[in-house]
Design a protein around this motif. Structure first.
Motif, PDB file in Angstrom:
ATOM      1  N   ASP A  85     -30.644  -7.691-123.684  1.00  0.00           N
ATOM      2  CA  ASP A  85     -29.914  -7.767-122.408  1.00  0.00           C
ATOM      3  C   ASP A  85     -30.574  -8.734-121.434  1.00  0.00           C
ATOM      4  OD1 ASP A  85     -28.197  -5.765-123.320  1.00  0.00           O
ATOM      5  OD2 ASP A  85     -29.469  -4.191-122.509  1.00  0.00           O
ATOM      6  N   SER A  86     -31.445  -9.617-121.934  1.00  0.00           N
ATOM      7  CA  SER A  86     -32.125 -10.640-121.125  1.00  0.00           C
ATOM      8  C   SER A  86     -33.157 -10.069-120.171  1.00  0.00           C
ATOM      9  CB  SER A  86     -31.106 -11.488-120.344  1.00  0.00           C
ATOM     10  OG  SER A  86     -30.145 -12.034-121.211  1.00  0.00           O
ATOM     11  N   LEU A  87     -33.752  -8.947-120.534  1.00  0.00           N
ATOM     12  CA  LEU A  87     -34.765  -8.323-119.681  1.00  0.00           C
ATOM     13  C   LEU A  87     -36.134  -8.383-120.338  1.00  0.00           C
ATOM     14  CD1 LEU A  87     -32.934  -4.999-118.733  1.00  0.00           C
ATOM     15  CD2 LEU A  87     -33.163  -7.045-117.311  1.00  0.00           C
ATOM     16  N   VAL A  88     -37.179  -8.389-119.499  1.00  0.00           N
ATOM     17  CA  VAL A  88     -38.529  -8.070-119.922  1.00  0.00           C
ATOM     18  C   VAL A  88     -38.859  -6.785-119.189  1.00  0.00           C
ATOM     19  CG1 VAL A  88     -40.957  -8.749-119.911  1.00  0.00           C
ATOM     20  CG2 VAL A  88     -39.185 -10.466-120.342  1.00  0.00           C
ATOM     21  N   VAL A  89     -39.266  -5.764-119.955  1.00  0.00           N
ATOM     22  CA  VAL A  89     -39.495  -4.440-119.379  1.00  0.00           C
ATOM     23  C   VAL A  89     -40.923  -3.990-119.633  1.00  0.00           C
ATOM     24  CG1 VAL A  89     -37.085  -3.731-119.578  1.00  0.00           C
ATOM     25  CG2 VAL A  89     -38.647  -3.282-121.466  1.00  0.00           C
ATOM     26  N   ALA A  90     -41.435  -3.175-118.703  1.00  0.00           N
ATOM     27  CA  ALA A  90     -42.745  -2.552-118.842  1.00  0.00           C
ATOM     28  C   ALA A  90     -42.532  -1.048-118.873  1.00  0.00           C
ATOM     29  CB  ALA A  90     -43.643  -2.936-117.672  1.00  0.00           C
ATOM     30  N   VAL A  91     -43.044  -0.407-119.927  1.00  0.00           N
ATOM     31  CA  VAL A  91     -42.855   1.025-120.124  1.00  0.00           C
ATOM     32  C   VAL A  91     -44.206   1.719-120.115  1.00  0.00           C
ATOM     33  CG1 VAL A  91     -42.077   2.773-121.786  1.00  0.00           C
ATOM     34  CG2 VAL A  91     -40.723   0.706-121.423  1.00  0.00           C
ATOM     35  N   ASP A  92     -44.293   2.826-119.396  1.00  0.00           N
ATOM     36  CA  ASP A  92     -45.501   3.652-119.381  1.00  0.00           C
ATOM     37  C   ASP A  92     -45.565   4.424-120.699  1.00  0.00           C
ATOM     38  OD1 ASP A  92     -47.029   6.162-119.071  1.00  0.00           O
ATOM     39  OD2 ASP A  92     -47.309   5.461-117.020  1.00  0.00           O
TER      40      ASP A  92
END
Length: 194
Positions: free
Chosen positions: A125-132
């Motif tokens: 979806d064209s995102l860069v995500v940071a997950v805990d």
């Protein structure tokens, strides 16, 4: 080494001679193998996750979670994280118990990286995500100009990610992360940033 045919097997081979040490049937393997501590994690096309003893090939546990395309990653010394198409699972390494489940922040099709104690991934979806890794909650997300189909890279306080379109971004993580385009390539990028 893992196979999908004829029945899906994982084999341990001796490094010098190539002699097979053990072979275990797991069903067709769908994602890269992951060695997390003293556990070999195998994900198959049926959506099952296996924990194997890497010395003997014995199955320690198996759990049906859903189809995964990327390798499991370590959350801490006692748990691992599996990302299926629609969910994130934190699983106890010893017994395979699901400790926590959360909806996926998007379809992540390349391996996660660790950056400052967070798992960073790109989505279709064209995102860069940071997950805990503890809570499995999304800490931050930034939008790029096209799907992110390869793993980002981490250097100091910065994440670098490239979009399928060929744009290289610099993301400085912090309270409000910001993505800045640093290069526009003339071709689609299909390999991870190094």
């Amino acid at each position: 080494a893992a196979t999908t045919r004829p029945e899906g097997k994982v084999s341990a081979l001796e490094g010098r001679s190539g002699r097979r040490v053990w072979r275990t049937t797991t069903g067709p393997v769908n994602a890269p193998l992951a060695l997390i501590g003293s556990t070999l994690v195998v994900e198959n096309q049926k959506g099952e996750v296996f924990a194997l003893n890497p010395a003997t090939g014995d199955i320690r546990w198996r759990r049906k979670l859903g189809v995964a395309r990327i390798p499991a990653v370590a959350a801490d010394s006692v748990s691992l994280i599996v990302a299926t198409v629609d969910s994130l699972f934190r699983i106890n390494v010893t017994g395979g118990k699901v400790v926590r489940r959360a909806g996926s922040p998007g379809a992540v099709v390349a391996p996660w990286i660790n950056h400052g104690g967070l798992l960073i991934g790109g989505t279709t979806d064209s995102l860069v995500v940071a997950v805990d890794p503890d809570s499995l909650s999304t800490r931050w997300r930034v939008t790029l100009d096209a799907p992110v189909l390869s793993s980002p890279a981490s250097l100091g306080d910065t994440v670098f990610a490239v979009s399928r379109r060929g744009s290289l971004y610099r993301i400085v993580s912090g309270t409000v992360p910001e993505a800045r385009r640093v290069a526009e390539l003339d071709w689609p990028v299909t390999a991870p940033v190094s």
